[in-house]
Write an enzyme that holds these catalytic residues in place. Structure first.
Site, short mmCIF file in Angstrom:
data_model
loop_
_atom_site.label_atom_id
_atom_site.label_comp_id
_atom_site.label_asym_id
_atom_site.label_seq_id
_atom_site.Cartn_x
_atom_site.Cartn_y
_atom_site.Cartn_z
N LYS A 239 11.90 -27.31 8.42
CA LYS A 239 12.84 -27.63 7.35
C LYS A 239 14.20 -28.06 7.88
O LYS A 239 15.00 -28.64 7.16
CB LYS A 239 13.01 -26.42 6.42
N ILE B 217 4.25 -30.55 3.19
CA ILE B 217 4.25 -31.54 4.27
C ILE B 217 5.04 -31.05 5.47
O ILE B 217 4.82 -31.49 6.60
CB ILE B 217 4.81 -32.89 3.77
N ASP B 218 5.97 -30.11 5.26
CA ASP B 218 6.78 -29.65 6.39
C ASP B 218 6.11 -28.51 7.17
O ASP B 218 6.67 -28.03 8.16
CB ASP B 218 8.18 -29.23 5.94
#
Length: 387
Positions: free
Chosen positions: A275, A131-132
């Protein structure tokens, strides 16, 4: 499409990511009059926050499905007993359980019933990414590669890899072993060979964790109990100092189980992980624009590489990070940015070349609106008055 989610401290970032994630399937559905869904795998840590955020997207032209991955008991490193047994913790304590890595997607996806549901709808492949990774988008050229192999045998699994740089030396890589492609992670490498694994000249590519997988193959392997993935032993230390072990798997490790699996070398633009808030600053700046769900670097940027940005601990919390910028600075001509301490930025600030801003303990630096900083070092307790 499926995206694996992460920790709760990134709830605000998830909101940004979910907004980005819904744009692409909407674009595909509108352009091709189709019904591409968005699927989110959550852990027990993120499920509740995710559902709250998704309420904002109920009117978008995309179906959003969620399912939870498994929860495994943490194990005492010395006794090999569940920590709940030794610490007397309740079954709902956060310290008792952990999500066992994104390799759990296959079993949890199958057990949720969603896999069968999508197959019944005529869906054949799923695109999986972290998802990042804001660079992860549906590329129809890769999809075409999946379904049009010259030997007539469809590829069941594609792993996107990209060229390794010195910033990616810890990333997993593809190897061939016993006639099968395998994912080799740094956690599986003996200490004596770690430097060899990190060598950019020996291992030139790394796994982006962008994967294209046959839904029918997932179902077959799950029902045959043939999804064989190496176990990664992940040591952790709890807040009370207790040393524990978490047994995890990586989603890419299943590549050896699928027929006609392959790796495809893709441009670096398809790997854009966010992140940290330093990463977030880059993608929120004028370096990038969002076009039909894809982030593209501005053509006004002279160099294809991104600036090196390092924000200090005062920016770690996403909410606090957002309050420190009245607007995101112009970074088109930035090469390097280091910010440490209590620093705030006014509107329409421009950063060029190498900029270092350090507010020592007890000091504060406010960069006023309209400031242009080019190859400057700023320190102490001050406000910049010249533009």
């Amino acid at each position: 499409m499926a995206f694996c989610s992460c920790s709760t401290r990134w709830t605000k970032l998830y909101d940004i990511r979910y907004c980005h994630s819904t744009v692409l399937p909407q674009h595909l559905n509108k352009t091709y009059n189709t019904d591409v869904p968005l699927v989110l795998m959550n852990s027990f840590n993120t499920d509740e926050d995710t559902k709250k955020i998704l309420q904002k997207y109920t009117h978008h032209r995309v179906k959003i499905h969620t399912f939870n991955q498994s929860r495994y008991p943490r194990v005492n490193k010395e006794s090999f007993l569940p920590v709940a047994t030794e610490l007397g913790l309740t079954g709902q304590s956060a310290e008792v359980w952990y999500p066992p890595g994104h390799g759990d997607i296959y079993a949890s996806f199958y057990n949720s019933g969603l896999l069968d549901q999508l197959i019944a709808q005529g869906k054949e492949y799923i695109f999986v990414s972290n998802i990042d990774n804001l660079g992860a988008t549906v590329d129809l050229h890769i999809l075409q590669q999946l379904v049009s192999q010259p030997n007539g045998k469809r590829c069941e699994f594609i792993m996107e890899v990209t060229d390794k740089t010195r910033a990616d030396v810890k990333g997993g890589t593809l190897i061939e072993y016993e006639g099968k492609l395998r994912l080799l992670e740094i956690a599986q490498v003996p200490k004596a060979h770690v430097d060899e694994f990190k060598s950019v000249s020996k291992f030139k590519i790394f796994n982006t964790n962008n994967l294209w997988i046959s839904l029918g193959a997932i179902k077959r392997l799950q029902e045959q109990n043939a999804m064989d993935m190496e176990i990664i032993v992940n040591p952790k230390t709890l807040e009370g100092g207790q040393n524990v072990i978490q047994l995890e798997t990586a989603v890419g490790a299943a590549i050896k189980c699928f027929d006609n699996a392959m790796g495809i070398n893709v441009p670096r633009s398809r790997f854009l992980p966010v992140k940290t808030t330093s990463d977030l600053l880059l993608v929120m700046s004028n370096l990038y624009s969002l076009d039909a769900g894809s982030l593209t670097m501005s053509s006004r940027r002279e160099f294809p590489t991104t600036p090196h940005v390092k924000l200090g601990s005062s920016f770690n919390n996403v909410q606090e990070y957002l309050t420190r910028f009245e607007s995101i600075p112009d970074m088109l001509e930035l090469d390097h940015l280091t910010v440490s301490g209590d620093v705030t930025f006014g509107k329409h600030v421009s950063l060029k070349g190498t900029v270092i801003i350090i507010a020592n303990h007890g000091d504060r630096i406010d960069i006023p609106a309209g400031s242009q900083l080019e190859n400057k070092i700023v320190s102490g307790n001050l406000r910049i008055l010249d533009h």
